[in-house]
Design a protein around this motif. Sequence first.
Motif, PDB file in Angstrom:
ATOM      1  N   HIS A 275       0.840  -1.142   0.036  1.00 21.92           N
ATOM      2  CA  HIS A 275      -0.029   0.046   0.193  1.00 21.92           C
ATOM      3  C   HIS A 275       0.945   1.416  -0.010  1.00 21.92           C
ATOM      4  CE1 HIS A 275      -2.718  -3.120   2.090  1.00 21.92           C
ATOM      5  NE2 HIS A 275      -3.365  -2.924   1.024  1.00 21.92           N
ATOM      6  N   VAL A 276       2.111   1.142   0.650  1.00 20.98           N
ATOM      7  CA  VAL A 276       2.902   2.470   0.780  1.00 20.98           C
ATOM      8  C   VAL A 276       3.517   2.518  -0.574  1.00 20.98           C
ATOM      9  CG1 VAL A 276       5.099   3.361   1.692  1.00 20.98           C
ATOM     10  CG2 VAL A 276       3.392   1.905   3.302  1.00 20.98           C
ATOM     11  N   CYS A 279       0.923   4.459  -2.792  1.00 19.01           N
ATOM     12  CA  CYS A 279       0.697   5.660  -2.202  1.00 19.01           C
ATOM     13  C   CYS A 279       1.985   6.655  -2.996  1.00 19.01           C
ATOM     14  CB  CYS A 279       1.007   6.029  -0.711  1.00 19.01           C
ATOM     15  SG  CYS A 279      -0.397   5.150   0.087  1.00 19.01           S
ATOM     16  N   GLU A 283       1.391   9.459  -5.651  1.00 18.04           N
ATOM     17  CA  GLU A 283       2.069  10.782  -5.154  1.00 18.04           C
ATOM     18  C   GLU A 283       3.107  11.545  -6.422  1.00 18.04           C
ATOM     19  OE1 GLU A 283       2.943  14.442  -3.197  1.00 18.04           O
ATOM     20  OE2 GLU A 283       1.363  12.846  -2.684  1.00 18.04           O
ATOM     21  N   ALA A 300       9.143   2.840  -0.301  1.00 20.44           N
ATOM     22  CA  ALA A 300       8.579   1.848   0.740  1.00 20.44           C
ATOM     23  C   ALA A 300       9.369   1.074   1.716  1.00 20.44           C
ATOM     24  CB  ALA A 300       7.627   0.870  -0.185  1.00 20.44           C
ATOM     25  N   SER A 314       3.189  -0.237   8.270  1.00 21.72           N
ATOM     26  CA  SER A 314       3.699   0.855   8.141  1.00 21.72           C
ATOM     27  C   SER A 314       3.569   1.729   9.220  1.00 21.72           C
ATOM     28  CB  SER A 314       3.637   1.613   6.841  1.00 21.72           C
ATOM     29  OG  SER A 314       4.216   2.942   7.252  1.00 21.72           O
ATOM     30  N   CYS A 318       1.037   6.267   5.078  1.00 21.60           N
ATOM     31  CA  CYS A 318       1.675   7.101   4.099  1.00 21.60           C
ATOM     32  C   CYS A 318       2.031   8.602   4.021  1.00 21.60           C
ATOM     33  CB  CYS A 318       0.796   6.763   2.863  1.00 21.60           C
ATOM     34  SG  CYS A 318       0.565   5.452   2.163  1.00 21.60           S
ATOM     35  N   ILE A 321       5.259  10.239   2.515  1.00 24.94           N
ATOM     36  CA  ILE A 321       5.659   9.765   1.187  1.00 24.94           C
ATOM     37  C   ILE A 321       6.319  11.038   0.429  1.00 24.94           C
ATOM     38  CG2 ILE A 321       4.569   9.077  -0.786  1.00 24.94           C
ATOM     39  CD1 ILE A 321       5.081   6.884   1.003  1.00 24.94           C
TER      40      ILE A 321
END
Length: 329
Positions: A275-276, A279, A283, A300, A314, A318, A321
Motif C-alpha cells: 500500500h505504501v 501511495c 504521489e 516503501a 507501516s 503514507c 511519502i
Amino acid sequence: MRGRILVLLLFPAVFSSVDSFEPFTTTVVVTAGALLGRKIYNYFQETCNDDWLHFNATGLQVDLERKLFGQHIASRVVVKALTGFMNNKNPKKPLVLSLHGWTGTGKNFVSQLMANNIFRRGMESGFVHQFVATAHFPHASQINTYKAQLQEWVRGNVSICGRSMFIFDEMDKMHPGLIDSIKPFLDYYDNLDGVSYRQATFVFLSNAGGESITRVVLDFWKAGRDREEIQLKDLERAMSLEVFNNKNSGFWHTSLIDKNLIDFFVPFLPLEYRHVRMCALAEMEAQKMNLDEDMANEVAKDMIYSPKEERVFSVKGCKTIASKLEYYR
C-alpha cells in the motif's frame, strides 16, 4: 447589495431613463436586471444552493477507488453512508461519522474527498469547518469557554447553511467532555430554537481505536487470511469500546457514544508495504513526475514497520511519502 451594484453597472441606460417607461414596463425591466444581477452574484459568490453544493456519489466512489489504498471497509462505509444521507430529503438527524486508525492511513484524506464531492470549492468552501484539537482547544482550563464557543460556531454556521460540514481532527487529543457540548445538535430533534441540524454532516478523526484495529488485522495476517475478508462487524464494537473507555480521548464516556448518536465507527486499517508503494506512485502522479517503480520500492522500503518481529504494518502509513520522494529524486 453586491447584486444591485452589478445590475447598475450592467444596465446604466435602463436606470438613467427609467422615468420614461410605463410603470408595468419599468417593473419588468428592473426585475429582469435584478434577476440577472443575482445570477452573476451567485456565480462568483458561494451560496448554499445547488450552484455551489451538489453531491457527486460517483465522483466520490471513483476518488476512493483510485486514490485510497488498503481501506476496503472505510471506502464502502463512507460511500454508502454519505450517499444514503445526501439522497434523503428528510433525514431524522445529522450524519455523524467517526474515523479511527493509525496516522497516515487516510482519515484526513477521506474527509477531504467527502468535502470535494459535496461542495464545489471542497475544503475551501465557507460551509466546511475544520477544528483541530491542539490548535483550537489547547488549554484544559478554558474548557467551559470552548464549550460555549463551539456551540455558537455550530449554531451560527448551520443557520447560514443547513448542509454545513464540521470536521473535528485529533479527537484523541481533545479534552474529555468538550465534544458533549454539541450533543443536542447531533440528536433526533426537528429543530432547536428554530434551527434544524438534520442536514449537517459531522466527521470525527481519531488515532484512538488503532490498537484494536491492528490486533484484528494482524490476527488475519497470521492466520494467512486476506485482509479484504475483514468486515465492519469484526472491528466496530471493539473499536468503539476502546475509544469510549480511553481516559485520554475526547470520546471518553461521551454521551455521543452512550446515546448512539455516532452513525458509523469507520476503521482505517494499518497499511502494508504494497500500500505504501501504491501511495508513492500516486504521489508521483499527483506531482506530475515520471512514474518510477524503483523509486516507489525504495520509498516503501525506507519506512518503519511494526510489530518488530513481523514488520507488517507501516508505522506512519503514507504520511511522509511526499518528503521521501523529494529525498530520492
